[in-house]
Design an enzyme around this catalytic site. Structure first.
Site, PDB file in Angstrom:
ATOM      1  N   ARG A  71      53.664  32.925  39.310  1.00 52.84           N
ATOM      2  CA  ARG A  71      52.809  31.912  39.938  1.00 52.84           C
ATOM      3  C   ARG A  71      53.133  30.472  39.551  1.00 52.84           C
ATOM      4  O   ARG A  71      52.623  29.545  40.158  1.00 52.84           O
ATOM      5  CB  ARG A  71      51.347  32.228  39.639  1.00 52.84           C
ATOM      6  CG  ARG A  71      50.891  33.591  40.146  1.00 52.84           C
ATOM      7  CD  ARG A  71      51.153  33.771  41.636  1.00 52.84           C
ATOM      8  NE  ARG A  71      50.697  35.085  42.117  1.00 52.84           N
ATOM      9  CZ  ARG A  71      50.757  35.471  43.379  1.00 52.84           C
ATOM     10  NH1 ARG A  71      51.289  34.679  44.300  1.00 52.84           N
ATOM     11  NH2 ARG A  71      50.342  36.664  43.743  1.00 52.84           N
TER      12      ARG A  71
ATOM     13  N   SER B 220      28.981  38.005  42.947  1.00 53.11           N
ATOM     14  CA  SER B 220      28.779  38.827  44.131  1.00 53.11           C
ATOM     15  C   SER B 220      27.983  38.109  45.207  1.00 53.11           C
ATOM     16  O   SER B 220      26.823  37.762  45.003  1.00 53.11           O
ATOM     17  CB  SER B 220      28.052  40.113  43.754  1.00 53.11           C
ATOM     18  OG  SER B 220      27.646  40.783  44.933  1.00 53.11           O
TER      19      SER B 220
ATOM     20  N   ARG C 134      27.122  39.607  47.821  1.00 50.16           N
ATOM     21  CA  ARG C 134      26.177  40.597  48.352  1.00 50.16           C
ATOM     22  C   ARG C 134      24.839  40.408  47.638  1.00 50.16           C
ATOM     23  O   ARG C 134      23.781  40.672  48.190  1.00 50.16           O
ATOM     24  CB  ARG C 134      26.615  42.035  48.045  1.00 50.16           C
ATOM     25  CG  ARG C 134      27.744  42.561  48.871  1.00 50.16           C
ATOM     26  CD  ARG C 134      27.980  44.057  48.573  1.00 50.16           C
ATOM     27  NE  ARG C 134      26.975  44.909  49.194  1.00 50.16           N
ATOM     28  CZ  ARG C 134      26.778  46.182  48.877  1.00 50.16           C
ATOM     29  NH1 ARG C 134      27.481  46.753  47.904  1.00 50.16           N
ATOM     30  NH2 ARG C 134      25.872  46.900  49.486  1.00 50.16           N
TER      31      ARG C 134
END
Lengths: 302, 302, 302, 302
Positions: D223, D122, D124
């Protein structure tokens, strides 16, 4: 918000093709259909389509043949009951689709909600616009000292202005370079899928996003929360208005049983019982950590 | 199909509330809305609501602002492209909701498709009707000798009649006992959630079932297949008609690229290349098992 | 529980193949591995495999390179924090797989939890055993008068015995007919997929069921609840024991923040604040319905 | 790849805690456990944990009591059968967990696979490292002229060097500004959740990513495809090696029935039948578009 003339014309044209339908229809939401609700400096949220209304929830919960002849108050009571007891499947019977324009760093949080369908504008296939999010001075805040993933004090005006200059400068420069990388004549004709890696995370993207009412409320419960990052919370706040227009009884039950509700842990419940019995409980003797104690007191104050 | 007068009246009333809407609307599907399509001896399928049309798929794929001004042929070409390359997310942008009445053993196969929302009539809460599925003589078949999970020859008329008697007799008896277990006066007043365990798997249940267009086609691809059990295949066949009414371009692409398509394995491809080069390939030298060889030959014959 | 000698031997053999692994391993759960935990009269639950432990949750939440060197108390605190704030994704990082034998009517409730993988024994492909669930006399209860989907008083012994006779008689008869329908020599050789429709809903089936720790706890929260039907609750109770053996810190947090927690609605919170301020609140002036008032009082009494 | 000494030590320590287990264990995968497989300039992929092996698929498909005593060839045949007929649920019974370090623009493609669990580092909460992806000269390609979302010719050395300078310069500058925005003493002490919006999309992030074997193969099928962007394809290629080490029989079936397989549409099948009958079919009379015709011819050439 920055829509081109052409985009506004497309939206306007779209909003005039009236049809007759036997499906449940919600006039308050029809009135909002296609219209962009502004969010942040260049973002928006538009309701593109919806399926179902409050009645459809009741109808599914009863597996009924018709629209149901029960009274409005009975329907509301059933919706409250379903919400209170977390019977989520009837709420899955309604669906909504949005067109959202949002910064990439917000999109990265948003996409973590997997119970939804998404079609995003492809920067492998197309060229992005020169639009990026710049926080308004009043949202330019220092790192919080108590919450490692939150904001604290707003920056002083001078600092905010300097930060803004840095963010704007970097976004403009990287976007300019993006264009130069792409340009086949004056630049390098670099593949779009490579050139875009030079863009900053505040660049705007857009997508069609569709989810059911149950998962919409789950999204709202998490993203309206004061701990959610401001830049996603403002989208959730617009979506909450849409919720009230679309399914007013469900929205009222959501406010009562989800947004306004408080959950107490087993230990908190035993503290609460002691308090109600007249005891003056202190944190040290509560069995709760300091942080949980504070959270509990905050909930009780409201 | 056995609808009561009351149910028919409810459906009829429901089908007359016309509204104006700005949403994409499909007249051919509106004409089917709410009307029960009969399936098996007492089952049905009703379209209750829908969201989106062929245009909505194109609109989402392009993340466009308006309805799009492209030509119909361009839209059809894009839908074909999306289907061919398995770009499934634009098809997730359309949604449909059915009311289905079906035998429990069919419901048990159906529910294995998890990407859907379901509200089933609750036999804990309510009392089921005395309705159970009995195969018509022409569907009364012996165990297949080549396919461990399939049917072989149809039973002789006399045997079929006897089997029918057994099935009907057991269903009537267990249902009679179910009623006796429930009856508070003449019977035992047993809890509904317990009494129902005495019912046979051919008892009818019903549910609201909602899914998106991508998952509907996945369901159809699996359940229209000749290897699917007849009793679920007939539901899929009615749903395929709904698909054609709802999203004709998508349905056409589904027939071309999914239902009518054939997948060859790596080894089959090498066999195919040898055949096209003029070689007469035999199973023994093909690298394929007898079963795969037969499957390949059957595909090539069509 | 009715395992054949052969099945017991297979299980025993399976439980003796010891390997070395670098993966996180939980001795308390290894000790339970493969062993059937008895549930109901013929059912069971066996842990077949698992992935991760309490440490794996912490490791994922921290996105760490190694196993982590933090203290056990810090790990427990982080797990409590994650549980309290409904950060569910780290709990998704652990996985568990069960082999379950259960009556079909229980399987029908269980399968409603879509966030799991299932492989069920196929009655299209194989022939079911003659095993069906019969409630013990003490679980033979009348329909509840207050809860439309619940049980009330236990039946009197004589009535319970009669109900048992009915259930057993019907199950034996329909199973006997199932065998006769299948029998190629003495019976009809009916296809398995058709013959099975004659079985009653208390017939046992079995499946492999796999889910992650987050969804396991969601299942437990719903199915351990006193409102869940007894016959599924007993499976949940065995799974809760498995939870405590597998991830003791997570299980403790689950008890504290989920199972022992209470959620109060917005209106209940305002009532609570008035009560804590010393006011004597009565239902009539509370803004709560009678039912919600009673639920709140029950929670406060504990 | 740029691991710190501390990270290498953590990984090494982690890889030495050997336990005994009764669970299915795969030596070839144990040997890879925790070790970073290098991808791109600073990325990696590490297997953190796994559950199940080829035998577990067979065991689930048979809902068996023990490990099964069938021969290896029978197991392989069953796995091939399941893969060929798209019976996906037994493959869901195996699970794998990776730690991945990858550029943000790759993460944005990857996360579109919703059937997986993710814990991302994260930004943040924490501060990102100064690491960003820069394409090697041989992957620096111009926009494709035939494929709107693909790459064409490699850039000339001089142009590639200039593009590299631009990308590196912008990444260094924006990261330098990110640090300045964050710095509480010399900079602005801006909240982490805001400062990160200045980073470019080639910045590296990392996450724990867990999925089941069925969904892993679905990810790989999409992919590994030559149409996937190079920068995600290289991760898929490393994962394919992991697949072969983990479940060799399944991996072989995947190569045969998925990766090496070709699907022909209904119209292509009719063309094929004409060709096999000796007819010389030309595109104009084939019923296929030019693009589909070319695709078909390419498949037939191999």
């Amino acid at each position: 918000m920055s829509l081109t003339e052409e985009q506004r014309a497309e939206i306007a044209a779209h909003g005039q093709e009236v049809s007759s339908t036997l499906r449940p229809t919600v006039p308050a939401l029809e009135a909002m259909l296609y219209q962009p609700l502004e969010v942040l400096d260049h973002g928006f949220l538009r309701v593109i389509d919806y399926m179902g209304d409050d009645g459809a929830i009741v109808q599914a919960a009863r597996v009924s043949y018709g629209r149901g002849t029960r009274k409005v108050t009975e329907d509301a009571a059933l919706i409250r009951y379903l919400m209170r007891h977390r019977h989520s499947s009837p709420f899955e019977m309604c669906e909504i689709k949005f067109h959202v324009k949002l910064p990439i760093f917000v999109a990265r949080q948003w996409i973590r909600h997997r119970m939804a369908s998404v079609n995003e504008y492809s920067a492998r296939y197309s060229i992005l616009d020169n639009e990026f999010y710049l926080p308004a001075p009043e949202h330019m805040a220092a790192q919080s000292e108590v919450n490692r993933q939150g904001r604290g004090e707003t920056l002083a005006p001078q600092a905010a202005a300097e930060v803004l200059d840095i963010l704007r400068g970097d976004a403009l420069r990287t976007f300019g370079d993006y264009e130069r990388l792409l340009d086949e004549k004056e630049g390098y004709g670099l593949a779009r899928e490579l050139a875009r890696i030079n863009l900053t995370l505040n660049t705007y993207t857009q997508w069609y996003w569709k989810t059911d009412l149950h998962n919409l409320m789950h999204f709202l419960a998490l993203r309206i929360d004061p701990h959610a990052q401001y830049e996603i919370r403002v989208y959730a706040e617009e979506m909450l208005k849409v919720l009230h227009a679309w399914v007013p009884q469900t929205a009222a039950a959501f406010e009562e049983y989800r947004r306004g509700a408080v959950t107490f842990s087993a230990t908190m419940m035993s503290v609460l019982r002691r308090m109600l019995a007249g005891e003056v409980v202190e944190q040290a003797a509560s069995g709760l950590s300091r942080r949980e104690w504070d959270e509990m007191q905050a909930s009780l104050k409201g």
